[in-house]
Design an enzyme around this catalytic site. Structure first.
Site, PDB file in Angstrom:
ATOM      1  CG  ASP A  55      -0.377  -0.005   2.524  1.00 47.85           C
ATOM      2  OD1 ASP A  55       0.858  -0.119   2.615  1.00 47.85           O
ATOM      3  OD2 ASP A  55      -1.122   0.085   3.525  1.00 47.85           O
ATOM      4  CB  SER A  56       4.561   1.703  -0.367  1.00 46.33           C
ATOM      5  OG  SER A  56       4.705   0.579  -1.212  1.00 46.33           O
ATOM      6  CG  ASP A  94       0.558  -4.100   2.041  1.00 39.10           C
ATOM      7  OD1 ASP A  94       0.913  -5.097   2.711  1.00 39.10           O
ATOM      8  OD2 ASP A  94       1.279  -3.087   1.891  1.00 39.10           O
ATOM      9  CE  LYS A 123       3.420  -5.854   3.732  1.00 40.90           C
ATOM     10  NZ  LYS A 123       3.026  -4.639   4.466  1.00 40.90           N
ATOM     11  CD  GLU A 125       0.882  -1.285   8.008  1.00 37.62           C
ATOM     12  OE1 GLU A 125       0.692  -0.475   8.944  1.00 37.62           O
ATOM     13  OE2 GLU A 125       1.230  -0.922   6.873  1.00 37.62           O
ATOM     14  CD  GLU A 190       8.179  -0.094   7.115  1.00 36.84           C
ATOM     15  OE1 GLU A 190       7.206  -0.818   6.844  1.00 36.84           O
ATOM     16  OE2 GLU A 190       8.347   1.041   6.645  1.00 36.84           O
TER      17      GLU A 190
HETATM   18  O1  KIV Z   1       3.596  -1.046   1.492  1.00 37.46           O
HETATM   19  C1  KIV Z   1       4.760  -1.469   1.365  1.00 37.46           C
HETATM   20  O2  KIV Z   1       5.423  -1.264   0.352  1.00 37.46           O
HETATM   21  C2  KIV Z   1       5.326  -2.220   2.475  1.00 37.46           C
HETATM   22  C3  KIV Z   1       6.808  -2.442   2.462  1.00 37.46           C
HETATM   23  C4  KIV Z   1       7.509  -1.187   2.753  1.00 37.46           C
HETATM   24  C5  KIV Z   1       7.212  -3.526   3.378  1.00 37.46           C
HETATM   25  O3  KIV Z   1       4.633  -2.605   3.369  1.00 37.46           O
END
Ligand code: KIV
Length: 272
Positions: A55-56, A94, A123, A125, A190
């Protein structure tokens, strides 16, 4: 790229069992983010074992200041783009902010990432133990994410290293073990001190992939735009511009792959 690292032989799609075997034989796991078919193809053919549709993308694609505005439909769209050309790497997507607040919403949104997006693993958090257990019970593969949690940025008060004090370090270790016991098959750490990341990596049997977590993790992940030096804003200390020493994106990806495999990245300068 030296193909000697492609010991997982062939172009068979990788599973979490292949990554587990890599941890067991101490072969470093490489991972990069991707958000579209073109980058996914380049990353996949480099031999990088894991692609993360992070989600970056809210920051590097959409231009937001945080990952919080990212919607599940954005994640599905970009995951579907990556799926088109990701043939070998394990594909993780994510779950964005507030899409896994309850077990039911987590399962519905994870199912969309898998069914509509083509992700193999999702994934999430934080130490959401019940959510992880519920997803795993539905047959969904889960990757945990501890340490600096960008979706909690307003609570954290900034992008800071986590687990520096003894109590916080102890909690991170406990959370990591609980996420593993809940059935997660991978963990991302992280921005945590390198020595703490080493301890967690040694205690866990599942692969631990670090970003700003030192070189003793089982593998490394970076945001692809950061490691190509094309993200707007300041490059995080834990990242490195792999394009600056070479003249093509393909070479930069290969150099990242080789540097992680050889334990040459990250160095102390990229760690805390
Ligand atoms: O969203 C993302 O790109 C991430 C990585 C930085 C691990 O969670």
């Amino acid at each position: 790229m030296s193909s000697s690292y492609l010991t997982l032989n062939s172009n068979q799609p990788l599973t979490h069992l292949d990554l587990l075997a890599m941890k067991q034989r101490s072969e470093k796991i490489t991972c990069l983010t991707a958000y579209d078919a073109s980058f996914a193809a380049l990353i996949d053919t480099t031999g990088i074992e894991v692609i993360l549709v992070g989600d970056s993308l809210g920051m590097v694609i959409q231009g937001h200041a945080t990952t919080l505005p990212v919607k599940i439909d954005d994640m599905i769209y970009h995951t579907r783009c990556v799926t088109k050309t990701c043939k070998r790497a394990l594909l993780i997507a994510d779950l964005p902010f507030m899409t896994y607040a309850t077990p039911e919403s987590a399962a519905q949104n994870a199912a969309r990432l898998i069914q509509d997006g083509g992700a193999q693993m999702v994934k999430l958090e934080g130490a959401k133990i019940e959510i992880v257990q519920f997803l795993v019970a539905q047959g969904i593969s889960v990757c945990g994410h501890l340490g600096l949690l960008p979706q909690f940025i307003h609570q954290l008060g900034g992008y800071k290293v986590q687990g520096k004090l003894a109590e916080a370090a102890e909690k991170l270790l406990t959370d990591a073990l609980e996420i593993q016991s809940a059935g997660a098959t991978m963990l991302i750490l992280e921005c945590v001190p390198a020595d703490l990341a080493r301890q967690i990596t040694e205690k866990l049997t599942i692969p631990v992939i670090g970003i700003g977590a030192g070189r003793k993790c089982d593998g490394q992940v970076l945001v692809v735009y950061d490691m190509l030096g094309i993200s707007t804003g300041k490059r995080p200390r834990f990242s490195k511009n792999f394009l600056s020493d070479t003249n093509s994106i393909e070479s930069a990806l290969k150099n990242y792959f080789n540097a992680v495999k050889k334990g040459e990245f990250p160095t102390a300068a990229h760690s805390f």
